[in-house]
Design an enzyme around this catalytic site. Structure first.
Site: not given
Length: 310
Positions: A207, A176
């Site tokens: 998330d 990420t």
């Protein structure tokens, strides 16, 4: 009399994981550091000229989305079905405006789509085909599957499919991307973008696009972007929890970040966070061997690091 130069800070990450000099390799390490430097400068240039933190974090993340060395945009990992599904979120600490997308397959820069959701819709979170269609309706650039795909990500999928019990940390070398910043007006912002987990199934969403879990910004506290095992970040609401402890309990961002990563580890989760506060302080915390990370401030030279000892 000239106006003083704006005070600002930007922190970026390219994922936390099991990178070491041995398994990363000199060429890959050099390319990653170069990409981090380019993304950092894209955001810093906006802040240096008096621009907004929201524009700075978007610019930094967009550079990382376009670089195939990171798991976001081009270079995203494959799902178990051999597709690429991207997630992204962005948040403005000045007014708590936010935009997020999940499971998008044909938008070249998911962070631009998340910003468009924030700016030009009444919603916060769009997913799947609907999110991509929203982008087409608002002239966000599309891309064919071949734009996102790289041979290394295909190899990683093949490895995961051949070894379904492989531990998360051993499988994760890249990850990420995200950015947090504070501008000369003291406004903070956060942006995060990801391709998720290699071999993910059933439309899994982590998330990163969840406001409060992997992405959060609040001028009363801090801006936070997370990376790692998303299920644990969701359970703890890490990004919002860091801000809550700063705002309500008076913690420093450093103590809040360190403590939440400790709590994440207690649950069995691995990953890291980057943080910045309205007063200009910034940094990171992680419990993995390494984390792609960089920081620049108005009054100091850029800092770029990968491994834990740096």
């Amino acid at each position: 009399m000239t106006d003083p130069a704006p005070t600002w800070t930007i922190v970026i990450h390219g994922g936390a994981g099991s990178m070491t000099p041995d398994n990363l390799g000199a060429a890959e390490e050099a390319a990653a550091r170069q990409a981090l430097a380019a993304a950092l400068e894209a955001g810093a240039a906006i802040l240096r000229s008096g621009g907004a933190s929201l524009d700075a974090v978007q610019a930094a993340v967009r550079v990382l989305e376009d670089d195939p060395h990171f798991n976001a945009g081009r270079g995203s990992v494959f799902t178990a079905e051999g597709r690429i599904e991207c997630d992204a979120a962005i948040m403005d600490g000045a007014n708590l405006d936010a935009g997020a997308v999940a499971g998008v397959r044909s938008t070249k820069n998911p962070i631009l789509l998340a910003r468009e959701v924030m700016d030009r819709s009444t919603h916060v979170f769009l997913a799947g085909v609907g999110a991509d269609n929203f982008g087409r309706a608002h002239d966000i650039e599309a891309a064919e599957p071949s734009w996102f795909e790289t041979p290394e990500r295909r190899r990683q999928l093949d490895e995961i499919l051949a070894n379904p019990d492989m531990p998360f940390d051993s499988a994760m070398k890249y990850g990420t991307v995200g950015a947090v910043a504070v501008d000369g007006d003291g406004h903070v912002a956060s942006a995060t973008s990801t391709g998720g987990l290699t071999g993910k199934k059933w439309g899994r969403v982590g998330d990163s696009p969840l406001i409060g879990a992997g992405t959060y910004a609040d001028d009363r506290a801090a801006a936070v972007s997370c990376t790692g095992a998303g299920e644990y970040f969701i359970r703890l609401g890490v990004a919002h929890e860091i801000c809550a402890r700063v705002r309500l309990a008076g913690w420093s961002i450093e103590d809040a970040a360190d403590t939440l990563i400790d709590e994440l580890g207690d649950l069995g989760g691995k990953g890291g966070v980057i943080v910045v506060s309205p007063d200009g302080s910034g940094g990171w915390a992680f419990n993995t061997k390494a984390m792609y990370r960089a920081m620049a401030m108005h009054d100091s030279a850029p800092e770029i690091a990968i491994y834990g000892h740096e």
